[in-house]
Design a protein around this motif. Structure first.
Motif, short mmCIF file in Angstrom:
data_model
loop_
_atom_site.label_atom_id
_atom_site.label_comp_id
_atom_site.label_asym_id
_atom_site.label_seq_id
_atom_site.Cartn_x
_atom_site.Cartn_y
_atom_site.Cartn_z
N ASP A 46 0.85 -1.18 0.00
CA ASP A 46 0.00 0.00 0.00
C ASP A 46 0.89 1.24 0.00
OD1 ASP A 46 -1.50 2.27 1.43
OD2 ASP A 46 -3.12 0.83 1.06
N LEU A 47 0.65 2.16 -0.92
CA LEU A 47 1.49 3.36 -1.03
C LEU A 47 1.50 4.18 0.25
CD1 LEU A 47 1.00 4.78 -4.65
CD2 LEU A 47 3.13 4.02 -3.59
N GLU A 48 0.41 4.15 0.99
CA GLU A 48 0.30 4.97 2.20
C GLU A 48 1.04 4.34 3.39
OE1 GLU A 48 -1.19 7.93 2.17
OE2 GLU A 48 -1.70 7.69 0.05
N VAL A 49 0.86 3.01 3.56
CA VAL A 49 1.38 2.37 4.78
C VAL A 49 2.46 1.33 4.52
CG1 VAL A 49 -0.76 2.75 6.06
CG2 VAL A 49 -0.49 0.65 4.74
N GLY A 50 2.78 1.07 3.24
CA GLY A 50 3.75 0.02 2.93
C GLY A 50 3.07 -1.34 2.89
N GLN A 51 3.76 -2.38 3.41
CA GLN A 51 3.14 -3.71 3.41
C GLN A 51 1.90 -3.71 4.30
OE1 GLN A 51 6.54 -3.22 3.28
NE2 GLN A 51 7.58 -5.20 3.26
N ALA A 52 0.82 -4.29 3.81
CA ALA A 52 -0.44 -4.31 4.56
C ALA A 52 -1.09 -5.68 4.44
CB ALA A 52 -1.39 -3.23 4.05
N LEU A 53 -1.70 -6.11 5.55
CA LEU A 53 -2.40 -7.39 5.56
C LEU A 53 -3.79 -7.18 4.96
CD1 LEU A 53 -1.89 -10.29 6.53
CD2 LEU A 53 -2.96 -9.68 8.70
N GLU A 54 -3.95 -7.69 3.76
CA GLU A 54 -5.20 -7.49 3.03
C GLU A 54 -6.28 -8.47 3.47
OE1 GLU A 54 -6.25 -8.55 -1.48
OE2 GLU A 54 -4.81 -6.90 -1.33
N LEU A 55 -5.85 -9.65 3.90
CA LEU A 55 -6.82 -10.71 4.16
C LEU A 55 -6.24 -11.78 5.06
CD1 LEU A 55 -9.63 -11.81 2.99
CD2 LEU A 55 -8.19 -13.23 1.55
N VAL A 56 -7.04 -12.28 5.99
CA VAL A 56 -6.72 -13.48 6.76
C VAL A 56 -7.90 -14.43 6.59
CG1 VAL A 56 -6.26 -14.46 9.03
CG2 VAL A 56 -5.39 -12.20 8.47
N TYR A 57 -7.61 -15.67 6.22
CA TYR A 57 -8.70 -16.62 6.00
C TYR A 57 -8.34 -17.96 6.61
CZ TYR A 57 -12.59 -18.86 3.63
OH TYR A 57 -13.77 -19.51 3.37
#
Length: 580
Positions: A46-57
């Protein structure tokens, strides 16, 4: 995201994931899935926060903020790696707190049959990563960057790499719906049963794997004898769920394998600086596996970054370096970890055929920041002489273009036999500390295991040492003395002593079951009889929970004895011991 979160209605499953019958109470819906995986994560940039957790399943699996942060940072190669295209690697993180899964599994059955080195992790998670970075003009940064991560407590690196190789390309094309379908398929898999060959269907492919058992012979390959001619599609057979190609991993360090084996055996702190997370993680996993069948009892991190929550703990200079093997790719660590006693710097992999340039032993004082050349920087002197014949066979095999699998098997067999030669004298001495079976009597507590005296063991090496099974010469006594101070001796001794105590308990239970309890009860008070019932019940519960090895016949006899003894007591005591 919504599509995944809505996967709520699932068939009721039994305790191990089998479909329930009749009006049985439904068990956890992800019982079979959680026997293999904790969860699946998707990490994006993510350009704003860097690496981001998009999903946990599955969506109700709970990760702490620290675990989420670690997974995010460790799922992307750092900027020094320059990985374009698809990259696979793995990491290992410390679990924060206790069990947080809403569908807890009982690991005792699997762990009781698995080799100690392949038992489930109790305090760490493995992360198996498939990272994709490709040019994409539609993205603000000009690149598509995303990772699919399988989080598990099983050290099955080969299986999960193969699984990612099948599902990740599909996922990057179809995204969330594909992931939901894959997780549902995994939730149909049979549980990992040590000693069994399993067929695991996923995305139209059947993976055929053998789950190792503690009774497997190290050189056997059960899958070769396993015929499933009627299976459609034809299974993709994995020769191992966990073994990496040691020859490929160790190619740049073949001349130092003996020294590295000793460092691993002794649990020494080691930094592996590699050109990519793939090389880093495979080298660390190869190193920690080269002392099997011993369990690697120290901490290890196949891929580690400056953002890791343990960074300060591992880099502090106020205390001695911890017993950890760290895999890193950032040259910054050369400066930060200069005080560590052993640093292995690996160069870029050789693209053409032939053997890469071998790393040489170098003094730690020659370490330079950032531009350090490949080498094993250590002041350590190996106790055993180098096996020149092995190196000659490996190099000769490479020149003659022998199959890589044959060279890997040769190297693995050598390391296995070397470790076994070291461990067998320890096992023999430990066995001599076990009380004789005839000393186990039904109406006395089991006898104690005699203490391990290091000096007595070292004296026994004159007639029962590693020289009986290994041709290598050197200072074996010095190696054992250092081993006694290592975490691996402590781990091995605790495990073996625990197994011996369980064996004594099993023998004690068998002795009670074979004794004439009615005769014993004739002159005993009610208090003594009730005490026997309570002790027998406790032993029975522990035996049924796989805490010590007994035959089914013994369990049945113990249950009958408990019922017989209770039946001999007054009705009021029967009511207390067997409340309705």
């Amino acid at each position: 995201m919504d599509a995944l979160s809505s996967a709520g209605s699932r068939p009721a499953r039994g305790r191990l994931g089998a479909l329930s019958s009749g009006a049985q109470a439904p068990a956890a819906p992800w019982a079979r899935f959680s026997a293999w995986l904790e969860c699946v994560c998707v990490v994006t940039f993510d350009l704003e926060v860097g690496q981001a957790l998009e999903l946990v399943y599955p969506s109700d699996f709970r990760l702490t903020d620290k675990e989420k942060s670690s997974i995010c940072y460790l799922s992307f190669p750092d900027s020094h790696s320059g990985c374009l295209g698809d990259t696979q690697f793995s990491f290992r993180i410390r679990q924060c707190g206790g069990q947080r899964s809403p569908w807890p599994t009982d690991d005792r059955h699997y762990d009781s049959g698995a080799p100690v080195s392949l038992q489930k992790e109790s305090s760490h998670y493995f992360g198996y990563v498939y990272f994709r970075q490709v040019k994409d003009s539609s993205m603000k940064r000009g690149y598509f960057q995303k990772s699919l991560v399988l989080v598990s407590r099983l050290p099955f690196v080969r299986l999960f790499q193969a699984l990612l190789g099948l599902i990740a390309p599909e996922f990057f094309d179809k995204l969330a719906p594909c992931l939901e379908a894959v997780c549902n398929e995994i939730d149909q898999w049979p549980a990992p049963e040590p000693g069994q060959t399993l067929n695991l269907p996923v995305v139209g492919v059947v993976l055929q794997v053998h789950v190792p058992s503690k009774v497997d012979k190290p050189d056997c390959s059960p899958l070769k004898q396993c015929g499933h001619k009627n299976l459609l599609p034809t299974p993709l057979v994995l020769s191992s769920v966990h073994e990496l190609d040691l020859f490929r991993c160790f190619q740049p360090v073949l001349t130092q394998v003996q020294t590295l084996w000793e460092l691993m055996l002794l649990g020494e702190p080691l930094v592996v600086l590699a050109p990519s997370p793939t090389v880093s993680s495979e080298m660390v996993l190869a190193l920690t596996s080269c002392v099997q069948p011993l369990k690697f009892c120290c901490d290890y991190r196949p891929y580690f970054t400056v953002h890791d929550s343990e960074f300060k703990e591992f880099t502090t200079r106020t205390q001695a370096p911890p017993n950890v093997v760290l895999g890193v790719t950032n040259p910054f660590f050369i400066k930060t970890l200069q005080h560590w006693p052993h640093i292995l710097r690996i160069g870029e992999p050789k693209l053409s055929g032939g053997l890469p340039k071998q790393v040489k032993l170098k003094k730690p004082s020659r370490l330079k920041t950032l531009d350090t050349k490949p080498g094993l920087y250590t002041a350590y002197t190996a106790h055993l002489h180098r096996d020149k014949a092995l190196l000659k066979r490996l190099l000769g095999g490479l020149q003659k273009r022998r199959p890589p699998g044959a060279l890997a098997a040769l190297l693995r067999t050598h390391l296995l036999e070397l470790t076994q030669s070291f461990v067998i004298p320890l096992e023999h001495y430990m066995a001599s500390l076990m009380p004789l079976q005839k000393s186990v009597t039904p109406w006395k507590a089991p006898p104690q295991i005699r203490p391990f005296h290091q000096d007595d063991f070292l004296r026994s090496l004159d007639h029962a040492g590693p020289q009986l099974t290994c041709i290598l010469k050197g200072d074996w006594l010095g190696l054992y003395r250092r081993f006694f101070k290592s975490p691996h001796f402590d781990g091995w001794y605790r495990q073996r002593r625990k197994e011996m105590v369980r064996k004594l308990e099993a023998l004690h239970l068998e002795a009670i079951c074979e004794a004439n309890i009615e005769t014993w009860m004739k002159d005993k008070s009610e208090v003594e009889v009730v005490d026997l019932v309570l002790k027998l019940r406790e032993k029975l519960v522990r035996a049924q929970g796989h805490q010590f090895p007994v035959r089914e016949e013994t369990l049945h006899r113990a249950q009958l004895n408990i019922e017989m003894v209770i039946g001999s007591l007054p009705k009021d005591l029967q009511a207390v011991l067997c409340p309705r």
